[in-house]
Structures are given as structure tokens and as C-alpha cells.
Design a protein around this motif. Structure first.
Motif, PDB file in Angstrom:
ATOM      1  N   HIS A  97       0.734  -1.293  -0.035  1.00 17.96           N
ATOM      2  CA  HIS A  97      -0.022  -0.147   0.015  1.00 17.96           C
ATOM      3  C   HIS A  97       0.844   1.371  -0.042  1.00 17.96           C
ATOM      4  N   HIS A 130       2.676   2.726   2.971  1.00 19.87           N
ATOM      5  CA  HIS A 130       3.918   1.818   3.341  1.00 19.87           C
ATOM      6  C   HIS A 130       5.054   1.495   2.653  1.00 19.87           C
ATOM      7  N   HIS A 152      -5.610  -8.690   4.746  1.00 22.19           N
ATOM      8  CA  HIS A 152      -5.747  -7.389   4.741  1.00 22.19           C
ATOM      9  C   HIS A 152      -6.347  -6.941   3.208  1.00 22.19           C
ATOM     10  N   ASP A 190      -0.545  -3.989   8.695  1.00 19.21           N
ATOM     11  CA  ASP A 190      -1.934  -3.568   8.629  1.00 19.21           C
ATOM     12  C   ASP A 190      -2.598  -5.036   8.378  1.00 19.21           C
TER      13      ASP A 190
HETATM   14 ZN   LIG Z   1      -2.659  -1.251   4.172  1.00 17.64          ZN
END
Ligand SMILES: [Zn+2]
Ligand SMILES: [Zn+2]
Length: 554
Positions: A77, A80, A143, A165
């Protein structure tokens, strides 16, 4: 001094976005470091006009030089891994990523000019490897993206679990569910501390599963009378797969609209996540397929103005148009700050006749983060001595801290970006703090958030700029005209006097009031004119713009 294990968040604590942190092991200055994640956060037109990307200030990490053993990405993501291409050249250490994260990084690198050649080591979910003195295990977690991992970081002084996450989803559409057995086993070994996701810590209960969303989407696609467009994050391959499965069941073909969709699905297909799904079609197919035979997967769920859905809503897309009888599904939720932009697109689509379905009207989205019951489960398996809440704004961190205490986590330590917190090898406490903050990517240039650029730009947006230039001859008399230029000011005052006239009169009055002797000091004249112009504008307009005055002459 004895060896200890510390954690230093450089971003992501007290905010949602730009996650980056360092684990340090050793004695004082002789520590070795492991960086976890390197994410961005997004600017907005009001607070950071002209700036799209914001990244953590990594001066501290850079100063550690070769003592930084590696960067490990928990998942791909943007919050991140989105800063990696920009910041990696300052660190130049190996980067560990799962095949999906490495694939997306590669696709992104290929699309960018001058992207650095990053030393990426591809590691599978569930694998365990040594990085310097750190023994790292990538534990699979569910996730909203494939191959999200929690890190179990084992050291001689104790084990820390960095959750990344995660959520508990026992029936994800694809990929591995959160690995309960591994977490239980790690809990049996003993866990000194958890550094954990706080995003949904204020929410009670348990989040619903991706496969429940899939079932709901399948119903909505099956019953749609005309065309269907679904927008979601391109990296949520499980969701894309759910839409593709639903399309297949409804005898519709899937068209991809938006570059990010094409990129993510290409990586996903290579890794086998789209097995059994027919090839996706390019946007031109949207025009010639019968209305009840097509589903478009589109980028732009966050209201991004240049993404596919925004252009479609404006009737500005070369290949895709929507009309009465078509159904648009927002399989997403607007990230705080994006609501207005998303709302604008929804209104445009409705105005154009389409039916719009969002998570307010139907069950079409679930969050990828753990609610309280899920936190309780994980902490029950791991039995940590300490929790450090991260990945959240203050209210989320606080809620997480309170909840953890209420379920019996022995110690909760509240930290901020830049804190050096000891998690093992001694008492849990903040032992130091380091330089931290934000870097803004302004066009091609990186600036510190503390520099005046963006503050000035906000002032320009509010009240514009006035530039005045004049020259004196040898005797100290005005030579030629006073040049008055401005941008962003109203053309006239409330009485109808043109603004250039107001400004020129102000300058001339100011000069008249200055004795010839003082005019020799150009700096003084510039200051006096600036003060007079800003004062006059405050009187006639009620605003004080930025004012630049240049005096030339002998
Ligand atoms: Zn994430
Ligand atoms: Zn995140």
C-alpha cells in the motif's frame, strides 16, 4: 551499557499515512537498524497547495549509514511503500518484499523516469530469514491487498511483533488468512512487545469478510439492468477478483479502465491470483459490448481528478460513457480528506443519469483493519508484555491504548514520531528522541515542511501578490513611472477605483512623505512602500497580500 531493542517511528504515529519506522538492536550508538516500511501520505489543495506527495523526514535513518541493515516492506500500500523510489537513494540498503509487493514496485519503477535500481530481495510470505542481528519471520495476515505480512522480529533480548496492516478474515477472496497457528506458536515462545495497527481500534466487534462483500457485489452485478462500473483500489486484488467472478457468473466481460488497474492485474495474474478468470479487455471494448454484457473496473474511487472515474463523470473519457440505466458501484470508502472530491463525482454521475451505489446504501465494502474483537484475539494468541499503538491519529492510538489495557495487556506505551522507545532488554520507556518531520515532494524537488515555501503558497492563494518597481535619478527624484503589477487581487476597490491606480497613488504618497535624504537608502524606501501598500490594501480591500518592492538607481 547493556544491549536493548528500541523502536523509532519516523512517520505513521499520530497520523494515518507515511508509515516508516526503525528497530534498533545493540548498545547505544553501536546499534544496528532494521527499517520497516517507507510510505507516503497525500497532500491536499488547501493545506499543501501544489504538493501531491508527503514523505517522512528520514535524516535520522540516513545518518545511521551502513548500520541500516535493510528495509522490510509489510505490504504494497502507498502508505507503506510509496516513498521508497524517492527515499531509497539516501539509504541504498537491501529491500525485502514479497513477490506481489516486489512486482508492484517493479511496475511502478518501470513507469517512472530516473527511478533508482533498488536492491530488492524477494521473500515469500511465511518465510524466516536473518538480516544482520535480526531474525525476521513474515507472518501472513489478511488485509485489503495480497501478501500483507506481520513481522515477528526475534532478537537476543526479546521478540517484537510488528503487525503491519491486518484484520482477521477467515474467508478472504484470495491469499492466506491471518495465520493463527503461527501467532499462537510465537506467543508460546514469548513476545516482549507488539507494535500494532490502530486504524479501527475505536470500533467494536469484528469486521466482515471479503467473501461476504463478494457475495453482495455478485448480487448487484447480476441484477443490474445496463452497464456496470465498479471502482475500488487497484491493489485490492481480492476485490477485483470478486468483481471478475461476479461478471463471469452474470455472463459479462470485464473491461479495465485506468493504468493502475492494468498494472495491478498484470502483477496479480503473473502470480496466479487471477487463475480461471478470462482475460480482461481494454477500455475500447466498453463501447461495442452490449450494455448488459459488460462490467468496467475503474480507478478513481478516492475522487482523484485525473483518474478514470472522474473523467467519466465529467463526460470527458475518450472510450467510456455512462448513462441512464447504468449502475456505478463505489466498492470503497473515501479516505478522510477525499470526501468532497468523491461527493462531486457521485453528484456528476447521478446528474448524468447513472444509479450510484456506495457503502452507505449497500454492503459493498469492508475495511482491511482490525476492530476490537480482532485485536483481542491476536493479543490473546501473542500475550505481549507491552503494546505500542501505531498507524492511527491520536484518537485511534488512544482508543487502542484504552482497549488494550481493558483486555489485560500489562503495559501500553504511547509514542510519537521521533521517539526512541525501548521495547526489550530493559524497562519499557522512551529513552531518546530523534529528528523527524515531513518532506514535501514539490514538483521534482524535495523540501522540508518547515521551509517557508508552502506557507507562502497558501498566503498567495488567500491574497495574491503585488510587485512594485521604481527608479531614482542622481538627485533622488523618481525617474520614469512607478511599475505596479499584481496577481490575485480584485481589479478595483469597492468605490470603483482601479486597483493599479489605488496602488500607484499609495506609492507616490509614500514617496512624497520621505525626505530626499532618506530616499538614498533603498532598503528603507522598499520597506516604507511595502508597509504603505499593505496598509492601504488592508483599508480598501481588507486583505494584505505579499508585496515585493524593488528600488533601483544611484
Ligand atoms: Zn494497508
Ligand atoms: Zn496502512
Amino acid at each position: 551499557m547493556a544491549q536493548d531493542l528500541v523502536f523509532v517511528p519516523l512517520g505513521g504515529v499520530g497520523e494515518i499515512g507515511m508509515n516508516a519506522g526503525l528497530y534498533g538492536l545493540g548498545e547505544g550508538r553501536k546499534r544496528r537498524w532494521l527499517m520497516v516500511d517507507c510510505g507516503v501520505t497525500f497532500g491536499d489543495p488547501v493545506t499543501t497547495p501544489g504538493v501531491d506527495l508527503i514523505m517522512p523526514d528520514i535524516r535520522f535513518a540516513k545518518a545511521q549509514g551502513a548500520a541500516i541493515e535493510a528495509i522490510i516492506l509489510t505490504h504494497a500500500h502507498e502508505d507503506h511503500y510509496g516513498a521508497l523510489l524517492d527515499l531509497w537513494p539516501q539509504l541504498k540498503c537491501p529491500v525485502y518484499a514479497t513477490p506481489f509487493a516486489a512486482g508492484l514496485l517493479d511496475a511502478k519503477r518501470a513507469a517512472e523516469r530516473e527511478a533508482p535500481r533498488i536492491d530488492v530481495r524477494v521473500v515469500a510470505e511465511g518465510s524466516r530469514f536473518n538480516v544482520g542481528p535480526f531474525d525476521v519471520e513474515l507472518v501472513p495476515v489478511a488485509h485489503s491487498i495480497p501478501e500483507s505480512t506481520a513481522l515477528a522480529i526475534r532478537t537476543p533480548v526479546g521478540t517484537v511483533v510488528h503487525t503491519g496492516d491486518w484484520k482477521i478474515d477467515r474467508t478472504p477472496v484470495l491469499g492466506r488468512p491471518t495465520d493463527e497457528a503461527r501467532f499462537r506458536a510465537i506467543g508460546e515462545e514469548g513476545v516482549a512487545a507488539i507494535v500494532g495497527d490502530s486504524t479501527n481500534a475505536l470500533r467494536e466487534g469484528i469486521s466482515r469478510s471479503e467473501s461476504e462483500v463478494a457475495a453482495s457485489l455478485a448480487g448487484l452485478i447480476k441484477t443490474a439492468p445496463g452497464r456496470v462500473a465498479v471502482t475500488t483500489f487497484a491493489s485490492n486484488v481480492g476485490r477485483l477478483r470478486a468483481v471478475a467472478d461476479a461478471a463471469l457468473a452474470a455472463d459479462r466481460q470485464v473491461v479495465l479502465v485506468g493504468r493502475a488497474m492494468a498494472r495491478a492485474t498484470e502483477v496479480a495474474r503473473e502470480l496466479g491470483y487471477l487463475e480461471g478468470i478470462p482475460d480482461f479487455l481494454s477500455p475500447d471494448a466498453f463501447g461495442y459490448l452490449p450494455r448488459n454484457k459488460v462490467v468496467a473496473l475503474m480507478t478513481g474511487s478516492q475522487g482523484e481528478p485525473r483518474a478514470a472515474l472522474a473523467r467519466v463523470s465529467e463526460g470527458d473519457h475518450p472510450e467510456v460513457t455512462l448513462a441512464k440505466g447504468d449502475r456505478v458501484i463505489f466498492s470503497s470508502r473515501a479516505i478522510p480528506g477525499n470526501e468532497k472530491a468523491v461527493g462531486r463525482i457521485i453528484n456528476k454521475l447521478i446528474e448524468g443519469g447513472a444509479e450510484v451505489i456506495t457503502d452507505r446504501t449497500h454492503f459493498v465494502h469492508v475495511s482491511g483493519h482490525p476492530r476490537q474483537e480482532e485485536l483481542a484475539m491476536l493479543y490473546g494468541w501473542l500475550k505481549p508484555k507491552v503494546l505500542a499503538p501505531v498507524h492511527g491519529e491520536e484518537m485511534h492510538l488512544d482508543g487502542h491504548a484504552d482497549f488494550a489495557k481493558s483486555i489485560g495487556v500489562p503495559k501500553v506505551v504511547r509514542i510519537r514520531n521521533g521517539d526512541v522507545v525501548r521495547l526489550a532488554g530493559g524497562p519499557t520507556e522512551i529513552v531518546d528522541d530523534v529528528v523527524n518531520g515531513r518532506m514535501l515532494k514539490d514538483g521534482k524537488v524535495m523540501i522540508f515542511a518547515t521551509e517557508p515555501t508552502i506557507g507562502e503558497r497558501r498566503r498567495l492563494a488567500f491574497a495574491g501578490v503585488v510587485s512594485i518597481a521604481l527608479a531614482f535619478d542622481e538627485r533622488g527624484d523618481l525617474s520614469g513611472d512607478v511599475s505596479v503589477r499584481f496577481a490575485g487581487l480584485p481589479p478595483r476597490d469597492d468605490e470603483g477605483t482601479s486597483m493599479p491606480e489605488v496602488l500607484r497613488d499609495t506609492v507616490l504618497d509614500c514617496l512624497d512623505s520621505l525626505p530626499r535624504q532618506k530616499r538614498r537608502d533603498h532598503g528603507l524606501v522598499e520597506k516604507a512602500i511595502e508597509r504603505a501598500v499593505r496598509g492601504e490594501l488592508q483599508t480598501v480591500w481588507g486583505k494584505k497580500p505579499i508585496c515585493h518592492v524593488s528600488v533601483v538607481g544611484v
